[in-house]
Design a protein around this motif. Sequence first.
Motif, PDB file in Angstrom:
ATOM      1  N   GLN A 253       0.741  -1.198  -0.235  1.00 37.53           N
ATOM      2  CA  GLN A 253       0.134  -0.204   0.152  1.00 37.53           C
ATOM      3  C   GLN A 253       0.722   1.295  -0.024  1.00 37.53           C
ATOM      4  OE1 GLN A 253      -1.564  -1.638   3.510  1.00 37.53           O
ATOM      5  NE2 GLN A 253      -3.482  -2.199   2.653  1.00 37.53           N
ATOM      6  N   HIS A 254       1.182   1.848  -1.161  1.00 41.76           N
ATOM      7  CA  HIS A 254       2.024   2.738  -1.351  1.00 41.76           C
ATOM      8  C   HIS A 254       1.480   4.037  -1.473  1.00 41.76           C
ATOM      9  CE1 HIS A 254       5.091  -0.053  -2.406  1.00 41.76           C
ATOM     10  NE2 HIS A 254       4.230  -0.667  -3.562  1.00 41.76           N
ATOM     11  N   PRO A 255       2.044   5.059  -0.542  1.00 42.21           N
ATOM     12  CA  PRO A 255       1.494   6.409  -0.623  1.00 42.21           C
ATOM     13  C   PRO A 255       1.439   7.064  -1.900  1.00 42.21           C
ATOM     14  CG  PRO A 255       3.553   6.389   0.300  1.00 42.21           C
ATOM     15  CD  PRO A 255       3.077   5.033   0.242  1.00 42.21           C
ATOM     16  N   ALA A 256       0.369   8.051  -1.983  1.00 39.96           N
ATOM     17  CA  ALA A 256       0.320   8.598  -3.307  1.00 39.96           C
ATOM     18  C   ALA A 256       1.265   9.453  -3.652  1.00 39.96           C
ATOM     19  CB  ALA A 256      -1.301   9.266  -3.462  1.00 39.96           C
ATOM     20  N   ARG A 257       1.487   9.594  -5.131  1.00 42.95           N
ATOM     21  CA  ARG A 257       2.439  10.459  -5.447  1.00 42.95           C
ATOM     22  C   ARG A 257       1.734  11.613  -5.972  1.00 42.95           C
ATOM     23  NH1 ARG A 257       4.941   5.379  -6.489  1.00 42.95           N
ATOM     24  NH2 ARG A 257       6.814   4.917  -5.744  1.00 42.95           N
ATOM     25  N   GLN A 258       2.311  12.559  -5.591  1.00 44.73           N
ATOM     26  CA  GLN A 258       1.672  14.135  -6.018  1.00 44.73           C
ATOM     27  C   GLN A 258       2.607  14.493  -7.506  1.00 44.73           C
ATOM     28  OE1 GLN A 258       1.319  17.067  -3.292  1.00 44.73           O
ATOM     29  NE2 GLN A 258       1.237  15.512  -1.886  1.00 44.73           N
ATOM     30  N   SER A 259       1.798  14.468  -8.715  1.00 46.47           N
ATOM     31  CA  SER A 259       2.488  14.793  -9.771  1.00 46.47           C
ATOM     32  C   SER A 259       1.538  15.296 -10.785  1.00 46.47           C
ATOM     33  CB  SER A 259       3.217  13.500 -10.341  1.00 46.47           C
ATOM     34  OG  SER A 259       2.320  12.317 -10.759  1.00 46.47           O
ATOM     35  N   GLU A 260       2.110  15.784 -11.652  1.00 46.49           N
ATOM     36  CA  GLU A 260       1.291  16.527 -12.887  1.00 46.49           C
ATOM     37  C   GLU A 260       2.331  16.394 -14.101  1.00 46.49           C
ATOM     38  OE1 GLU A 260       0.414  20.580 -11.831  1.00 46.49           O
ATOM     39  OE2 GLU A 260       2.569  21.275 -11.860  1.00 46.49           O
ATOM     40  N   PRO A 261       1.729  16.685 -15.365  1.00 46.68           N
ATOM     41  CA  PRO A 261       2.488  16.483 -16.461  1.00 46.68           C
ATOM     42  C   PRO A 261       3.873  17.197 -16.523  1.00 46.68           C
ATOM     43  CG  PRO A 261       0.157  16.591 -16.872  1.00 46.68           C
ATOM     44  CD  PRO A 261       0.364  16.847 -15.531  1.00 46.68           C
ATOM     45  N   GLY A 262       3.824  18.526 -15.951  1.00 45.34           N
ATOM     46  CA  GLY A 262       4.914  19.255 -16.105  1.00 45.34           C
ATOM     47  C   GLY A 262       5.828  18.946 -15.025  1.00 45.34           C
ATOM     48  N   GLY A 263       5.701  17.942 -14.074  1.00 46.84           N
ATOM     49  CA  GLY A 263       6.815  17.609 -13.092  1.00 46.84           C
ATOM     50  C   GLY A 263       5.894  17.496 -11.693  1.00 46.84           C
ATOM     51  N   ASP A 264       6.496  17.600 -10.631  1.00 47.14           N
ATOM     52  CA  ASP A 264       6.140  17.452  -9.392  1.00 47.14           C
ATOM     53  C   ASP A 264       5.519  18.546  -8.823  1.00 47.14           C
ATOM     54  OD1 ASP A 264       7.284  14.790  -9.049  1.00 47.14           O
ATOM     55  OD2 ASP A 264       9.226  15.545  -8.163  1.00 47.14           O
ATOM     56  N   VAL A 265       4.386  18.253  -7.958  1.00 49.76           N
ATOM     57  CA  VAL A 265       3.602  19.620  -7.530  1.00 49.76           C
ATOM     58  C   VAL A 265       4.509  20.151  -6.514  1.00 49.76           C
ATOM     59  CG1 VAL A 265       1.737  20.229  -5.909  1.00 49.76           C
ATOM     60  CG2 VAL A 265       1.437  18.264  -7.705  1.00 49.76           C
ATOM     61  N   SER A 266       4.535  21.562  -6.635  1.00 48.99           N
ATOM     62  CA  SER A 266       5.517  22.339  -5.813  1.00 48.99           C
ATOM     63  C   SER A 266       4.987  22.295  -4.249  1.00 48.99           C
ATOM     64  CB  SER A 266       5.086  24.026  -6.273  1.00 48.99           C
ATOM     65  OG  SER A 266       5.769  24.808  -5.353  1.00 48.99           O
ATOM     66  N   LYS A 267       5.989  22.144  -3.442  1.00 48.40           N
ATOM     67  CA  LYS A 267       5.685  22.185  -1.970  1.00 48.40           C
ATOM     68  C   LYS A 267       4.938  23.208  -1.435  1.00 48.40           C
ATOM     69  CE  LYS A 267       9.547  19.093  -1.142  1.00 48.40           C
ATOM     70  NZ  LYS A 267      10.792  18.863  -0.133  1.00 48.40           N
ATOM     71  N   ASP A 268       4.922  24.344  -2.265  1.00 47.76           N
ATOM     72  CA  ASP A 268       4.181  25.520  -1.839  1.00 47.76           C
ATOM     73  C   ASP A 268       2.915  25.661  -2.260  1.00 47.76           C
ATOM     74  OD1 ASP A 268       6.880  26.493  -0.877  1.00 47.76           O
ATOM     75  OD2 ASP A 268       7.453  27.431  -2.603  1.00 47.76           O
ATOM     76  N   GLU A 269       2.180  24.689  -3.077  1.00 44.32           N
ATOM     77  CA  GLU A 269       1.129  24.790  -3.297  1.00 44.32           C
ATOM     78  C   GLU A 269       0.472  23.851  -2.442  1.00 44.32           C
ATOM     79  OE1 GLU A 269       0.712  23.641  -7.420  1.00 44.32           O
ATOM     80  OE2 GLU A 269       2.239  25.181  -8.043  1.00 44.32           O
ATOM     81  N   PRO A 270      -1.123  24.175  -2.282  1.00 40.11           N
ATOM     82  CA  PRO A 270      -1.896  23.238  -1.390  1.00 40.11           C
ATOM     83  C   PRO A 270      -2.196  22.022  -2.286  1.00 40.11           C
ATOM     84  CG  PRO A 270      -3.154  25.203  -2.364  1.00 40.11           C
ATOM     85  CD  PRO A 270      -1.752  25.404  -2.709  1.00 40.11           C
ATOM     86  N   ALA A 271      -2.179  20.917  -1.532  1.00 37.15           N
ATOM     87  CA  ALA A 271      -2.318  19.659  -2.238  1.00 37.15           C
ATOM     88  C   ALA A 271      -3.798  19.232  -2.114  1.00 37.15           C
ATOM     89  CB  ALA A 271      -1.319  18.381  -1.654  1.00 37.15           C
ATOM     90  N   THR A 272      -4.664  19.165  -3.026  1.00 36.16           N
ATOM     91  CA  THR A 272      -6.040  18.998  -2.727  1.00 36.16           C
ATOM     92  C   THR A 272      -6.399  17.596  -3.264  1.00 36.16           C
ATOM     93  OG1 THR A 272      -6.289  20.011  -5.225  1.00 36.16           O
ATOM     94  CG2 THR A 272      -6.693  21.141  -2.988  1.00 36.16           C
ATOM     95  N   LEU A 273      -5.583  16.774  -4.546  1.00 40.16           N
ATOM     96  CA  LEU A 273      -5.807  15.613  -4.955  1.00 40.16           C
ATOM     97  C   LEU A 273      -4.720  14.631  -4.467  1.00 40.16           C
ATOM     98  CD1 LEU A 273      -6.367  16.496  -8.708  1.00 40.16           C
ATOM     99  CD2 LEU A 273      -8.047  16.277  -7.064  1.00 40.16           C
ATOM    100  N   VAL A 274      -5.027  14.280  -3.245  1.00 43.40           N
ATOM    101  CA  VAL A 274      -3.923  13.360  -2.680  1.00 43.40           C
ATOM    102  C   VAL A 274      -4.914  11.918  -1.886  1.00 43.40           C
ATOM    103  CG1 VAL A 274      -2.335  12.880  -0.681  1.00 43.40           C
ATOM    104  CG2 VAL A 274      -2.732  15.241  -1.855  1.00 43.40           C
ATOM    105  N   PHE A 275      -4.244  10.807  -2.710  1.00 48.87           N
ATOM    106  CA  PHE A 275      -5.104   9.604  -2.088  1.00 48.87           C
ATOM    107  C   PHE A 275      -4.327   8.512  -1.816  1.00 48.87           C
ATOM    108  CE2 PHE A 275      -7.253  11.858  -5.651  1.00 48.87           C
ATOM    109  CZ  PHE A 275      -8.615  12.016  -5.082  1.00 48.87           C
TER     110      PHE A 275
END
Length: 335
Positions: A253-275
Motif C-alpha cells: 500500500q504505497h502512499p500517493a505520489r503528487q505529480s502533474e505533466p509538468g513535473g512534481d507539485v510544488s511544495k508551496d502549493e496546497p495539495a488537494t488531489l491526494v489519495f
Amino acid sequence: MTYPKNDDGPPGPQSPYIYGLYRHLTTNLRWDVKVVVPSSQKSWVGKAFHIKEITKGRYYYPREPDGMGEVSSASRPLNEGEVAEWVLLDGTPATCTNIALHNLYPGTIDLVVSGPNLGRNSSAAFAMSSGTIGAAMSSALSQIRSVAISYGTVLHPTPNELFEPADILSGRIIQYLWNNWGKDVGGLRNGEIDMYNVNVPMIMELLKPEGIDVHWTHMWRNSYGQLFKAVSAPDAASTAGDVPNKGPDVAGQHPARQSEPGGDVSKDEPATLVFKFSPDIQPLITPSFGSLPVGSDGWAIAKGHASITPLRACFAHVDHDPAATGTESLRILKL
C-alpha cells in the motif's frame, strides 16, 4: 530445474513462507531450484514490468532455520551455515520472472513456482491484481509451465506449526501437476494448460492425518469497489514510505505520489488531489457462503479446502455479438 519466486520479497515477516517451500522442494523432493525474488514487498502490482527503471540485483544467502541471511553486491562462495545463493532484483514479480528465464538461467528452467504468497489469491478481484499470479503469467507468456501458490490467512496470527504441513501439501500438489499437466487446445505451449493457481487455507485441519480436501475449481468472478481514500497533505506526508502490515494479499500500500505533466507539485502549493490505497475488502474475504458459486475457488476456501484453478494467460473474450453480420471469420458491425 525449478525457479520459485513470490511477490513478498526475501524471508521475513512479510514473506514467511518462501524458505519453507524452497527447503521442501530441494530436500524432500530433491528438485534443483533457483530462486529470484523482488528485493522488497511487491503486492497488488499484477503483471507489471519495469520498463523505464534500471533493474538492479544483489545476491542473498539464506541460512537455517528460517532463511534469514546476508545480502551481497557480488556473488561469493557460501559461508558456513548458508544453504544457497539467491538473487534479489529491485523489480516487480513479473520482471523477476522474465529476467530469471531469459537472462539469468536461459533455457534451463522447466517450471516456475510463484509463491507461496502471504494471503489468498482466490477470486478474480485478487487474481487480477496479484503480483504472485502476475509472475506466473509472465512465465506462461514465455511458454514455461507455472504454478502460483498462495497460503490463505484465516487465523491471526497464523500458527507456525501450520507452515510445514502447508509446504508438504503444496509440494504434493506441485508434483502432481508436473506429472499430470493438463491439456488445453488454447494453450500457449504444446496445447497445454498455461498455468495453475493454487490456494491453501492456513487452518488447523492441516495438522490432521487426513489433511484437507483439494478441489479442482473455477475462479469466482467477483468485484471490488472503492480502493482509495482521500487524505490531507499532512497525512500523506506522515505516511510517506510506510507499507502497512499485509493482510490477505493486501499490502504494497504505497502512499500517493503528487505529480502533474509538468513535473512534481510544488511544495508551496496546497495539495488537494491526494489519495491513499486503503481498500475495504472484508466482503471479499468473508462473503456469505450462499453467495459463492459452488465449485469456485472462493467456495473451496470458505469450506476449508485447497483449490486448484487451471488458467489461460489471457483475457477471455466473449463470443456474443448480436449486432454482427456476415461469416464467422469476418463479422461486421452495421452502425
